[in-house]
Design a protein around this motif. Structure first.
Motif, PDB file in Angstrom:
ATOM      1  N   ASP A 224       0.804  -1.232   0.000  1.00  0.00           N
ATOM      2  CA  ASP A 224       0.000   0.000   0.000  1.00  0.00           C
ATOM      3  C   ASP A 224       0.832   1.274   0.000  1.00  0.00           C
ATOM      4  OD1 ASP A 224       0.985   0.170   2.590  1.00  0.00           O
ATOM      5  OD2 ASP A 224      -0.979   0.056   3.576  1.00  0.00           O
ATOM      6  N   THR A 225       2.179   1.152  -0.083  1.00  0.00           N
ATOM      7  CA  THR A 225       3.026   2.335   0.002  1.00  0.00           C
ATOM      8  C   THR A 225       4.193   2.232  -0.977  1.00  0.00           C
ATOM      9  OG1 THR A 225       2.471   2.675   2.339  1.00  0.00           O
ATOM     10  CG2 THR A 225       4.478   3.734   1.534  1.00  0.00           C
ATOM     11  N   MET A 226       4.522   3.364  -1.600  1.00  0.00           N
ATOM     12  CA  MET A 226       5.713   3.492  -2.436  1.00  0.00           C
ATOM     13  C   MET A 226       6.426   4.771  -2.011  1.00  0.00           C
ATOM     14  SD  MET A 226       3.906   2.447  -6.057  1.00  0.00           S
ATOM     15  CE  MET A 226       5.379   1.885  -6.919  1.00  0.00           C
ATOM     16  N   ASN A 227       7.729   4.791  -2.183  1.00  0.00           N
ATOM     17  CA  ASN A 227       8.467   6.005  -1.861  1.00  0.00           C
ATOM     18  C   ASN A 227       9.536   6.253  -2.914  1.00  0.00           C
ATOM     19  OD1 ASN A 227       9.713   3.659  -0.202  1.00  0.00           O
ATOM     20  ND2 ASN A 227      11.361   5.166  -0.156  1.00  0.00           N
ATOM     21  N   SER A 228       9.920   7.523  -3.047  1.00  0.00           N
ATOM     22  CA  SER A 228      10.923   7.882  -4.038  1.00  0.00           C
ATOM     23  C   SER A 228      11.479   9.260  -3.709  1.00  0.00           C
ATOM     24  CB  SER A 228      10.328   7.863  -5.453  1.00  0.00           C
ATOM     25  OG  SER A 228      11.347   7.876  -6.433  1.00  0.00           O
ATOM     26  N   GLU A 229      12.308   9.781  -4.610  1.00  0.00           N
ATOM     27  CA  GLU A 229      12.954  11.075  -4.458  1.00  0.00           C
ATOM     28  C   GLU A 229      12.387  12.068  -5.476  1.00  0.00           C
ATOM     29  OE1 GLU A 229      17.019  10.016  -5.059  1.00  0.00           O
ATOM     30  OE2 GLU A 229      17.046   8.635  -3.339  1.00  0.00           O
ATOM     31  N   PHE A 230      12.594  13.355  -5.227  1.00  0.00           N
ATOM     32  CA  PHE A 230      12.107  14.354  -6.175  1.00  0.00           C
ATOM     33  C   PHE A 230      12.751  14.188  -7.542  1.00  0.00           C
ATOM     34  CE2 PHE A 230      10.577  16.589  -2.380  1.00  0.00           C
ATOM     35  CZ  PHE A 230       9.341  17.025  -2.840  1.00  0.00           C
TER      36      PHE A 230
ATOM     37  N   HIS B 200      16.462  14.967  -1.951  1.00  0.00           N
ATOM     38  CA  HIS B 200      17.740  14.245  -1.953  1.00  0.00           C
ATOM     39  C   HIS B 200      18.843  15.165  -2.457  1.00  0.00           C
ATOM     40  CE1 HIS B 200      20.848  11.322  -3.016  1.00  0.00           C
ATOM     41  NE2 HIS B 200      20.206  10.453  -2.252  1.00  0.00           N
ATOM     42  N   PRO B 201      20.026  15.123  -1.827  1.00  0.00           N
ATOM     43  CA  PRO B 201      21.130  15.929  -2.334  1.00  0.00           C
ATOM     44  C   PRO B 201      21.373  15.677  -3.812  1.00  0.00           C
ATOM     45  CG  PRO B 201      21.699  14.965  -0.215  1.00  0.00           C
ATOM     46  CD  PRO B 201      20.382  14.358  -0.616  1.00  0.00           C
ATOM     47  N   GLU B 202      21.431  16.735  -4.565  1.00  0.00           N
ATOM     48  CA  GLU B 202      21.667  16.876  -6.004  1.00  0.00           C
ATOM     49  C   GLU B 202      20.379  16.927  -6.813  1.00  0.00           C
ATOM     50  OE1 GLU B 202      23.949  13.993  -8.187  1.00  0.00           O
ATOM     51  OE2 GLU B 202      22.342  12.505  -8.203  1.00  0.00           O
ATOM     52  N   ASP B 203      19.224  16.574  -6.224  1.00  0.00           N
ATOM     53  CA  ASP B 203      17.971  16.656  -6.968  1.00  0.00           C
ATOM     54  C   ASP B 203      17.503  18.105  -7.076  1.00  0.00           C
ATOM     55  OD1 ASP B 203      18.042  13.966  -7.221  1.00  0.00           O
ATOM     56  OD2 ASP B 203      16.324  13.543  -5.948  1.00  0.00           O
TER      57      ASP B 203
ATOM     58  N   HIS C 193      20.328  12.809   5.482  1.00  0.00           N
ATOM     59  CA  HIS C 193      20.365  14.087   4.780  1.00  0.00           C
ATOM     60  C   HIS C 193      20.155  15.264   5.739  1.00  0.00           C
ATOM     61  CE1 HIS C 193      18.660  11.595   1.178  1.00  0.00           C
ATOM     62  NE2 HIS C 193      19.906  11.264   1.492  1.00  0.00           N
ATOM     63  N   THR C 194      20.213  14.978   7.036  1.00  0.00           N
ATOM     64  CA  THR C 194      19.901  15.971   8.058  1.00  0.00           C
ATOM     65  C   THR C 194      20.609  17.299   7.816  1.00  0.00           C
ATOM     66  OG1 THR C 194      19.365  14.384   9.803  1.00  0.00           O
ATOM     67  CG2 THR C 194      20.193  16.528  10.513  1.00  0.00           C
ATOM     68  N   PHE C 195      21.895  17.260   7.529  1.00  0.00           N
ATOM     69  CA  PHE C 195      22.677  18.495   7.488  1.00  0.00           C
ATOM     70  C   PHE C 195      22.547  19.219   6.146  1.00  0.00           C
ATOM     71  CE2 PHE C 195      24.648  15.647  10.623  1.00  0.00           C
ATOM     72  CZ  PHE C 195      24.382  16.406  11.755  1.00  0.00           C
ATOM     73  N   TYR C 196      21.866  18.603   5.195  1.00  0.00           N
ATOM     74  CA  TYR C 196      21.426  19.328   4.000  1.00  0.00           C
ATOM     75  C   TYR C 196      20.119  20.060   4.293  1.00  0.00           C
ATOM     76  CZ  TYR C 196      25.000  17.006   1.249  1.00  0.00           C
ATOM     77  OH  TYR C 196      26.210  16.591   0.765  1.00  0.00           O
ATOM     78  N   PHE C 197      19.328  19.502   5.215  1.00  0.00           N
ATOM     79  CA  PHE C 197      18.046  20.114   5.560  1.00  0.00           C
ATOM     80  C   PHE C 197      18.237  21.353   6.441  1.00  0.00           C
ATOM     81  CE2 PHE C 197      15.689  15.745   5.438  1.00  0.00           C
ATOM     82  CZ  PHE C 197      15.840  15.713   4.075  1.00  0.00           C
ATOM     83  N   GLY C 198      19.109  21.241   7.434  1.00  0.00           N
ATOM     84  CA  GLY C 198      19.280  22.318   8.403  1.00  0.00           C
ATOM     85  C   GLY C 198      20.087  21.836   9.586  1.00  0.00           C
ATOM     86  N   ASP C 199      20.009  22.541  10.688  1.00  0.00           N
ATOM     87  CA  ASP C 199      20.839  22.221  11.852  1.00  0.00           C
ATOM     88  C   ASP C 199      20.036  21.905  13.105  1.00  0.00           C
ATOM     89  OD1 ASP C 199      23.463  22.678  10.614  1.00  0.00           O
ATOM     90  OD2 ASP C 199      22.835  24.773  10.517  1.00  0.00           O
TER      91      ASP C 199
ATOM     92  N   GLU D 239      16.263  19.571  -2.777  1.00  0.00           N
ATOM     93  CA  GLU D 239      17.135  18.794  -1.896  1.00  0.00           C
ATOM     94  C   GLU D 239      17.078  19.276  -0.447  1.00  0.00           C
ATOM     95  OE1 GLU D 239      21.138  19.157  -3.421  1.00  0.00           O
ATOM     96  OE2 GLU D 239      21.390  21.146  -2.540  1.00  0.00           O
ATOM     97  N   THR D 240      16.151  20.152  -0.113  1.00  0.00           N
ATOM     98  CA  THR D 240      16.085  20.703   1.235  1.00  0.00           C
ATOM     99  C   THR D 240      14.693  20.518   1.829  1.00  0.00           C
ATOM    100  OG1 THR D 240      15.586  22.865   0.274  1.00  0.00           O
ATOM    101  CG2 THR D 240      17.884  22.414   0.825  1.00  0.00           C
ATOM    102  N   LEU D 241      14.621  20.687   3.147  1.00  0.00           N
ATOM    103  CA  LEU D 241      13.338  20.516   3.846  1.00  0.00           C
ATOM    104  C   LEU D 241      12.282  21.455   3.284  1.00  0.00           C
ATOM    105  CD1 LEU D 241      12.353  18.883   6.472  1.00  0.00           C
ATOM    106  CD2 LEU D 241      12.424  21.122   7.558  1.00  0.00           C
ATOM    107  N   GLN D 242      12.675  22.703   3.099  1.00  0.00           N
ATOM    108  CA  GLN D 242      11.851  23.666   2.381  1.00  0.00           C
ATOM    109  C   GLN D 242      12.538  23.940   1.044  1.00  0.00           C
ATOM    110  OE1 GLN D 242       8.980  24.838   2.598  1.00  0.00           O
ATOM    111  NE2 GLN D 242       8.347  24.546   4.720  1.00  0.00           N
ATOM    112  N   PRO D 243      11.840  23.868  -0.065  1.00  0.00           N
ATOM    113  CA  PRO D 243      10.381  23.895  -0.192  1.00  0.00           C
ATOM    114  C   PRO D 243       9.692  22.534  -0.208  1.00  0.00           C
ATOM    115  CG  PRO D 243      11.333  24.086  -2.352  1.00  0.00           C
ATOM    116  CD  PRO D 243      12.500  24.008  -1.400  1.00  0.00           C
ATOM    117  N   ALA D 244      10.413  21.421   0.104  1.00  0.00           N
ATOM    118  CA  ALA D 244       9.808  20.095  -0.044  1.00  0.00           C
ATOM    119  C   ALA D 244       8.481  19.975   0.706  1.00  0.00           C
ATOM    120  CB  ALA D 244      10.776  19.016   0.429  1.00  0.00           C
ATOM    121  N   LEU D 245       8.447  20.453   1.953  1.00  0.00           N
ATOM    122  CA  LEU D 245       7.219  20.319   2.738  1.00  0.00           C
ATOM    123  C   LEU D 245       6.058  21.070   2.093  1.00  0.00           C
ATOM    124  CD1 LEU D 245       8.608  20.692   6.367  1.00  0.00           C
ATOM    125  CD2 LEU D 245       7.965  18.577   5.176  1.00  0.00           C
TER     126      LEU D 245
END
Length: 301
Positions: free
Chosen positions: A103-109, A159-162, A190-196, A165-171
């Motif tokens: 019932d679930t699939m996941n992927s990257e941008f 995901h880094p390089e997509d 990917h925490t440190f690509y998102f923020g601190d 690749e950051t928390l915003q604007p992804a959300l």
């Protein structure tokens, strides 16, 4: 909560042997990432009725389920032929999920520069990012109705390089899709690509958070950017890694405590790639550590 293993480090095993190995390592669930004999990277699925039948039997015999299928297709390509091929592959992958009762699939941008088709791309300057985002929206217009019709959840991660690749604007992009079937995947490596601030980021994501990847990494921004040293100096290459818990700098008490605080009850996947020579040890270690944190923070509630 479903505690799953991404068995990428065990991809040398046959599909039929995979469920029993996952069970041996302590997991009841698989997050099935790309492999050459099933959902191949960027190419049409290598799936036919006998393969589905034998895999389903192996899963049943081992009493292991598939928490999520992870296809990787170029659904954000600004090359329209490539994008259309990706959408076609996605639709077939959704059919396969239905066949497997997943019932679930996941992927990257998606549509980072690899493999390079010879066109200019740079995540930092914005070259092609607008075109890739536009392509992704075209793909979502086609695919979201299919996910909703089939009752399949889609969890998307930056995901880094997509192109994203950051928390915003992804959300906000996921919120803009405005479908109960489309949610956010927070990848701890990917925490440190998102923020601190891990606590703040997980709290910000809580309304769309359905899936987390668990793996450690170093803060590539720390020590004046010298946590990793790349040669030649000034290279545009960036590093991220998927390590065992405790081998990097992700603040794990903050991570798990905040997940418990926001009421997370989705898919939690051990997502380590760095130790193919110690894959069994990594798998069992990660299962034990995740359970220890779950008992510490969810058990206390």
């Amino acid at each position: 909560m479903k505690i799953a293993l991404d068995p990428f480090m065990h991809r040398h095993l046959s599909l039929e042997a995979l469920p029993s190995k996952v069970k041996e390592l302590g997991y009841d669930w698989i997050e099935l990432s790309p492999r050459g004999d099933f959902l191949e990277w960027f190419k049409a699925p290598r799936v036919f009725p006998n393969r589905v039948k034998s895999f389903k039997k192996a899963l049943s015999d081992a009493n292991v389920g598939i928490a999520s299928l992870l296809p990787m297709y170029r659904w954000a390509s600004n090359d329209e032929a490539e994008r259309q091929a990706a959408v076609k592959h996605w639709k077939r992958a959704i059919e396969i999920a239905v066949e497997l009762e997943v019932d679930t699939m996941n992927s990257e941008f998606g549509r980072g520069p690899h493999p390079d088709k010879g066109s200019c791309y740079c995540c930092h300057t914005g070259s092609m990012i607008e075109a890739c985002e536009d392509a992704w929206w075209r793909s979502m217009e086609e695919l979201v109705p299919v996910f909703e019709k089939e009752g399949i959840n889609l969890h998307v991660e930056p995901h880094p390089e997509d192109w994203c690749e950051t928390l915003q604007p992804a959300l906000d992009i996921i919120r803009t899709v405005n479908s109960k079937n489309v949610k956010f995947l927070y990848c701890a490596p990917h925490t440190f690509y998102f923020g601190d601030d891990t606590k703040a980021m997980l709290r910000e994501a809580k309304d769309v958070l359905a899936h987390v990847h668990v793996g450690d990494t170093f803060n590539h921004k720390a020590s004046s950017g010298l946590r990793y040293i790349l040669n030649p100096p000034g290279t545009q290459a960036r590093v991220h890694q998927h390590l065992n818990i405790g081998q990097g700098e992700v603040p794990w008490d903050d991570f798990f405590a905040t997940l418990a605080e926001v009421g997370f009850d989705g898919i939690m996947t051990a997502c380590v790639f760095a130790w193919e020579d110690k894959a069994d040890h990594s798998g069992t270690f990660m299962r034990t550590e995740m359970q220890r944190y779950i008992d510490k923070y969810w058990g206390a509630k």
